[in-house]
Write a protein that holds these residues in place. Structure first.
Motif, PDB file in Angstrom:
ATOM      1  N   THR A 215      12.442 -33.836  17.090  1.00 22.13           N
ATOM      2  CA  THR A 215      13.026 -32.392  17.793  1.00 22.13           C
ATOM      3  C   THR A 215      11.717 -31.652  17.326  1.00 22.13           C
ATOM      4  OG1 THR A 215      15.071 -33.013  17.476  1.00 22.13           O
ATOM      5  CG2 THR A 215      14.470 -30.902  18.251  1.00 22.13           C
ATOM      6  N   ALA A 216      11.177 -31.549  16.525  1.00 20.55           N
ATOM      7  CA  ALA A 216      10.153 -30.293  16.455  1.00 20.55           C
ATOM      8  C   ALA A 216       8.925 -30.790  16.889  1.00 20.55           C
ATOM      9  CB  ALA A 216       9.761 -30.360  14.766  1.00 20.55           C
ATOM     10  N   GLY A 217       8.593 -32.065  17.317  1.00 26.42           N
ATOM     11  CA  GLY A 217       7.333 -32.739  18.085  1.00 26.42           C
ATOM     12  C   GLY A 217       7.710 -32.309  19.518  1.00 26.42           C
ATOM     13  N   ILE A 218       9.185 -32.527  20.122  1.00 27.49           N
ATOM     14  CA  ILE A 218       9.335 -32.104  21.568  1.00 27.49           C
ATOM     15  C   ILE A 218       9.239 -30.599  21.587  1.00 27.49           C
ATOM     16  CG2 ILE A 218      11.168 -31.936  23.277  1.00 27.49           C
ATOM     17  CD1 ILE A 218      12.150 -34.612  22.125  1.00 27.49           C
ATOM     18  N   TRP A 219       9.659 -29.661  20.606  1.00 27.01           N
ATOM     19  CA  TRP A 219       9.265 -28.519  20.707  1.00 27.01           C
ATOM     20  C   TRP A 219       7.753 -27.928  20.871  1.00 27.01           C
ATOM     21  CZ3 TRP A 219      13.084 -26.134  16.697  1.00 27.01           C
ATOM     22  CH2 TRP A 219      14.735 -26.356  17.387  1.00 27.01           C
ATOM     23  N   TYR A 220       7.276 -28.620  19.961  1.00 31.88           N
ATOM     24  CA  TYR A 220       5.773 -28.385  19.965  1.00 31.88           C
ATOM     25  C   TYR A 220       4.984 -28.760  21.312  1.00 31.88           C
ATOM     26  CZ  TYR A 220       0.509 -28.421  19.088  1.00 31.88           C
ATOM     27  OH  TYR A 220      -0.561 -28.490  19.222  1.00 31.88           O
ATOM     28  N   MET A 221       5.269 -29.969  21.977  1.00 28.98           N
ATOM     29  CA  MET A 221       4.834 -30.275  23.224  1.00 28.98           C
ATOM     30  C   MET A 221       5.262 -29.195  24.208  1.00 28.98           C
ATOM     31  SD  MET A 221       5.001 -34.530  23.054  1.00 28.98           S
ATOM     32  CE  MET A 221       6.629 -34.442  23.014  1.00 28.98           C
ATOM     33  N   GLN A 222       6.296 -28.742  24.212  1.00 31.37           N
ATOM     34  CA  GLN A 222       6.800 -27.947  25.269  1.00 31.37           C
ATOM     35  C   GLN A 222       5.901 -26.682  25.246  1.00 31.37           C
ATOM     36  OE1 GLN A 222      11.034 -27.403  26.072  1.00 31.37           O
ATOM     37  NE2 GLN A 222      10.764 -25.139  25.694  1.00 31.37           N
ATOM     38  N   HIS A 223       5.986 -25.962  23.635  1.00 34.72           N
ATOM     39  CA  HIS A 223       5.040 -24.965  23.512  1.00 34.72           C
ATOM     40  C   HIS A 223       3.551 -24.859  23.949  1.00 34.72           C
ATOM     41  CE1 HIS A 223       3.783 -21.350  21.561  1.00 34.72           C
ATOM     42  NE2 HIS A 223       2.776 -22.022  20.836  1.00 34.72           N
ATOM     43  N   ARG A 224       2.983 -26.116  23.630  1.00 34.13           N
ATOM     44  CA  ARG A 224       1.748 -26.499  24.160  1.00 34.13           C
ATOM     45  C   ARG A 224       1.628 -26.415  25.495  1.00 34.13           C
ATOM     46  NH1 ARG A 224      -3.362 -25.765  22.681  1.00 34.13           N
ATOM     47  NH2 ARG A 224      -4.584 -27.689  23.418  1.00 34.13           N
ATOM     48  N   TYR A 225       2.491 -26.870  26.196  1.00 35.42           N
ATOM     49  CA  TYR A 225       2.543 -27.039  27.804  1.00 35.42           C
ATOM     50  C   TYR A 225       2.534 -25.727  28.244  1.00 35.42           C
ATOM     51  CZ  TYR A 225       3.949 -27.870  32.513  1.00 35.42           C
ATOM     52  OH  TYR A 225       4.246 -27.841  33.977  1.00 35.42           O
ATOM     53  N   TYR A 226       3.179 -24.752  27.932  1.00 33.90           N
ATOM     54  CA  TYR A 226       3.259 -23.480  28.245  1.00 33.90           C
ATOM     55  C   TYR A 226       2.079 -22.462  27.742  1.00 33.90           C
ATOM     56  CZ  TYR A 226       7.538 -24.241  30.941  1.00 33.90           C
ATOM     57  OH  TYR A 226       8.527 -24.777  31.565  1.00 33.90           O
ATOM     58  N   SER A 227       1.711 -23.015  26.579  1.00 34.98           N
ATOM     59  CA  SER A 227       0.501 -22.403  26.109  1.00 34.98           C
ATOM     60  C   SER A 227      -0.883 -22.632  27.179  1.00 34.98           C
ATOM     61  CB  SER A 227       0.028 -22.783  24.791  1.00 34.98           C
ATOM     62  OG  SER A 227       1.051 -22.408  23.998  1.00 34.98           O
ATOM     63  N   LEU A 228      -0.599 -23.856  27.708  1.00 38.57           N
ATOM     64  CA  LEU A 228      -1.802 -24.231  28.696  1.00 38.57           C
ATOM     65  C   LEU A 228      -1.639 -23.640  30.031  1.00 38.57           C
ATOM     66  CD1 LEU A 228      -2.191 -28.018  27.387  1.00 38.57           C
ATOM     67  CD2 LEU A 228      -3.696 -25.841  27.109  1.00 38.57           C
ATOM     68  N   HIS A 229      -0.289 -23.347  30.368  1.00 43.35           N
ATOM     69  CA  HIS A 229      -0.022 -22.816  31.724  1.00 43.35           C
ATOM     70  C   HIS A 229       0.766 -21.409  31.608  1.00 43.35           C
ATOM     71  CE1 HIS A 229      -1.280 -26.567  33.559  1.00 43.35           C
ATOM     72  NE2 HIS A 229      -0.527 -27.150  32.539  1.00 43.35           N
ATOM     73  N   PRO A 230       0.181 -20.524  30.856  1.00 42.78           N
ATOM     74  CA  PRO A 230       0.957 -19.168  30.804  1.00 42.78           C
ATOM     75  C   PRO A 230       1.356 -18.335  32.099  1.00 42.78           C
ATOM     76  CG  PRO A 230      -1.565 -18.750  30.645  1.00 42.78           C
ATOM     77  CD  PRO A 230      -1.459 -20.238  30.445  1.00 42.78           C
ATOM     78  N   ASP A 231       0.615 -18.914  33.279  1.00 44.75           N
ATOM     79  CA  ASP A 231       1.051 -18.208  34.384  1.00 44.75           C
ATOM     80  C   ASP A 231       2.224 -18.746  35.115  1.00 44.75           C
ATOM     81  OD1 ASP A 231      -0.890 -20.622  34.463  1.00 44.75           O
ATOM     82  OD2 ASP A 231      -0.548 -20.850  36.747  1.00 44.75           O
ATOM     83  N   TYR A 232       2.778 -19.818  34.440  1.00 44.94           N
ATOM     84  CA  TYR A 232       4.114 -20.201  34.646  1.00 44.94           C
ATOM     85  C   TYR A 232       5.292 -19.289  34.052  1.00 44.94           C
ATOM     86  CZ  TYR A 232       1.996 -24.687  36.142  1.00 44.94           C
ATOM     87  OH  TYR A 232       1.390 -25.785  36.612  1.00 44.94           O
ATOM     88  N   ILE A 233       4.965 -18.573  33.280  1.00 39.48           N
ATOM     89  CA  ILE A 233       5.849 -17.689  32.640  1.00 39.48           C
ATOM     90  C   ILE A 233       6.017 -16.343  33.325  1.00 39.48           C
ATOM     91  CG2 ILE A 233       6.803 -16.755  30.256  1.00 39.48           C
ATOM     92  CD1 ILE A 233       4.889 -18.991  28.775  1.00 39.48           C
ATOM     93  N   VAL A 234       6.810 -15.961  33.960  1.00 42.64           N
ATOM     94  CA  VAL A 234       7.464 -15.044  34.476  1.00 42.64           C
ATOM     95  C   VAL A 234       8.320 -13.847  33.738  1.00 42.64           C
ATOM     96  CG1 VAL A 234       8.231 -13.579  36.532  1.00 42.64           C
ATOM     97  CG2 VAL A 234       7.037 -15.718  36.720  1.00 42.64           C
TER      98      VAL A 234
END
Length: 259
Positions: A215-234
């Motif tokens: 679960t921690a690995g999944i959380w990290y991958m999700q966090h990493r995804y949005y770190s690479l795409h900060p413009d997706y976060i409104v």
């Protein structure tokens, strides 16, 4: 038919249990027609959009559009219903009602199987006696209800705390629930802890540890995804994780309910 005639002396209770389940289904139909199709906010529009896009095979990111948290599971489950010509609002509403109701109904059936029919009936009566606001809040397709569907089998572990299959199932489902809605930890963690106290074997320690790492690995991958795409976060997540934030919101719960 075995359900009704295996033990004739319980026929009345079984009939009453089935009658209550039918009434609850009818009540949910009225909730959809008179509430879901009449009142909605911006979250529902996004959920409808996700259902339409999912039905067309289009996926844009793991989380709610414009956020780095929450998921559009209702929209995903509603997507197949669109192929049968169902209105997107009705399809998403049915998906939400199905997910939420499963937490109560499946647990009630587990109680009926492993305890008694009367206990299952009393369990469902709790749902029936909750205030109207509870049903309205849980009827809204906002991404949080699917977490409670993952708590549908907790009664199995609560009744049989040393059952390894029940513990494994609920450990995985609890991890999914906490990923979707972390507040479900208040429900699942005490049940899993109770099972560990009753058993105190390595299996009941190693399995949750392995699931926690995944679960921690999944959380990290999700966090990493949005770190690479900060413009997706409104709309970033407000408040974060803190005991002070929890106490502040508990103190103003009546106000938050109607936000």
């Amino acid at each position: 038919m075995t359900f009704f005639f295996a033990n004739k002396k319980d026929f009345k209770i079984k009939s009453l249990l089935v009658f209550v389940l039918i009434l609850l289904c009818i009540y949910k139909v009225f909730t959809i027609v008179d509430f879901n199709l009449e009142y909605y906010d911006s979250d529902q529009f996004i959920m409808w959009l996700s259902a339409r896009l999912f039905s067309q095979g289009e996926f844009y990111g793991p989380c709610f559009y414009g956020q780095d948290y929450n998921y559009m599971i209702e929209g995903f489950l509603a997507a197949p219903l669109l192929y049968f010509g169902m209105d997107v609002r009705m399809a998403v509403a049915w998906a939400t009602q199905f997910l939420f109701s499963s937490a109560w109904i499946i647990n009630a059936l587990i109680i009926a199987k492993h305890k008694s029919l009367l206990s299952a009936l009393l369990f469902l009566s709790i749902w029936m006696l909750l205030p109207l606001e509870y049903d309205l809040l849980t009827a809204l397709p906002r991404g949080f209800v699917p977490a409670f569907a993952c708590c549908s089998a907790l009664m199995w572990t609560l009744i049989k705390p040393q059952h390894k299959t029940a513990f494994a199932l609920n450990t995985v489902l609890s991890a999914c629930a906490c990923t979707i809605n972390p507040t479900t930890a208040w429900i699942s963690f005490p049940v899993l802890a109770y099972a560990w106290i009753k058993s105190k074997t390595r299996y009941f320690i190693l399995l949750p540890a392995c699931v926690a790492l995944i679960t921690a690995g999944i959380w990290y991958m999700q966090h990493r995804y949005y770190s690479l795409h900060p413009d997706y976060i409104v709309h970033p997540q407000a408040g974060g994780w803190s005991w002070d934030y929890f106490k502040m919101n508990i103190a103003r719960l009546n106000r938050l309910i109607f936000l």
